[in-house]
Design a protein around this motif. Structure first.
Motif, short mmCIF file in Angstrom:
data_model
loop_
_atom_site.label_atom_id
_atom_site.label_comp_id
_atom_site.label_asym_id
_atom_site.label_seq_id
_atom_site.Cartn_x
_atom_site.Cartn_y
_atom_site.Cartn_z
N LYS A 117 7.18 7.43 -7.14
CA LYS A 117 6.51 8.32 -8.09
C LYS A 117 5.32 9.04 -7.45
CE LYS A 117 7.64 5.33 -11.97
NZ LYS A 117 7.09 4.33 -12.89
N ARG A 139 7.85 -3.32 -7.27
CA ARG A 139 6.84 -2.55 -8.00
C ARG A 139 6.21 -1.49 -7.09
NH1 ARG A 139 1.80 -1.65 -8.40
NH2 ARG A 139 1.13 -3.21 -6.90
N LEU A 140 5.87 -1.90 -5.87
CA LEU A 140 5.27 -0.96 -4.93
C LEU A 140 6.24 0.16 -4.58
CD1 LEU A 140 3.50 -3.52 -2.58
CD2 LEU A 140 2.35 -1.83 -4.04
N ASP A 196 6.28 2.64 -7.46
CA ASP A 196 5.07 3.46 -7.43
C ASP A 196 5.12 4.48 -6.30
OD1 ASP A 196 4.05 2.17 -9.61
OD2 ASP A 196 2.54 1.01 -8.50
N ARG A 197 5.63 4.05 -5.17
CA ARG A 197 5.77 4.94 -4.01
C ARG A 197 6.69 6.11 -4.33
NH1 ARG A 197 7.75 3.20 2.01
NH2 ARG A 197 5.71 3.50 2.90
N ASP A 234 0.35 2.65 -2.59
CA ASP A 234 -0.73 1.66 -2.56
C ASP A 234 -0.80 1.11 -1.14
OD1 ASP A 234 -2.41 -0.54 -2.71
OD2 ASP A 234 -1.30 -1.54 -4.32
N ARG A 286 2.73 7.56 -5.94
CA ARG A 286 1.49 6.78 -6.08
C ARG A 286 1.49 5.61 -5.11
NH1 ARG A 286 2.60 6.48 -12.26
NH2 ARG A 286 3.46 4.54 -11.53
#
Length: 191
Positions: free
Chosen positions: A177, A170-171, A174-175, A181, A179
């Motif tokens: 894209k 998931r991370l 997001d990375r 965390d 985004r």
């Protein structure tokens, strides 16, 4: 479907080995082993003694040796480990049992609380099962609901490790894209 990871309920070496293998899998998937901190046997025994329990199941002991002092992001929002559940938490679990219309816990006085969430939900090992190398886990809520959560400590830990591996995916998405965390990403290797 119950996942037993091939562990016999009476095989101490296998129970500890499965726990280690599961954690090693998470590390091979990029989880940083240093993101958690294990507890010593003395700390584990002291935690159990505070709850009036003289035995810690082999599989749980191995989990605590890996992440018993600091579970990091593996168990977010949960009080767990040698600095976690104490005699007060055990009392909370016992109050929940008193509220239960019926339950299958055979030895409430000997139960071992392994985690607590929000002061209303406790994951425990039945006192009659603490001598079992890989016992089932029960959830007790303050409102008197008692459910069998997992067939064994190894099954429960395997599901935690599955979540850790999924979290890295998931991370990474997001990375990709844009985004990131940073707080979550620090628990993983990105090389």
């Amino acid at each position: 479907m119950t996942r037993r990871y091939g562990v016999s309920m009476n095989d101490e070496a296998a129970a500890a080995g499965v726990i280690r293998d599961l954690f090693d899998r998470a590390v091979s998937e990029g989880f940083r082993a240093e993101a958690v901190e294990g507890a010593s046997d003395a700390e584990i025994d002291a935690m159990a003694a505070e709850q009036g329990v003289g035995t810690v199941p082999v599989a749980l002991r191995e989990v605590l040796r890996i992440l018993g002092r600091n579970a990091g992001s593996v168990l977010p929002g949960t009080v767990f480990g040698v600095r976690g559940p104490d005699a007060d938490d055990k009392q909370g679990a016992l109050w929940g049992l008193e509220e239960a219309a019926e339950h299958a816990i055979r030895d409430p006085a000997g139960l071992l609380v392994i985690s607590e969430a929000g002061g209303y939900s406790y994951v425990v090992i039945d006192g009659s099962d603490v001598g079992n190398p890989d016992p089932p886990l029960w959830e007790i809520t303050e409102s008197g609901v008692v459910t069998r959560r997992r067939e064994s400590v190894t099954e429960w830990f395997g599901l935690l490790i599955d979540r850790v591996v999924q979290e890295k995916s998931r991370l990474a998405a997001d990375r990709a894209k844009g985004r990131p965390d940073p707080e979550g990403e620090k628990n993983y290797r990105w090389d």
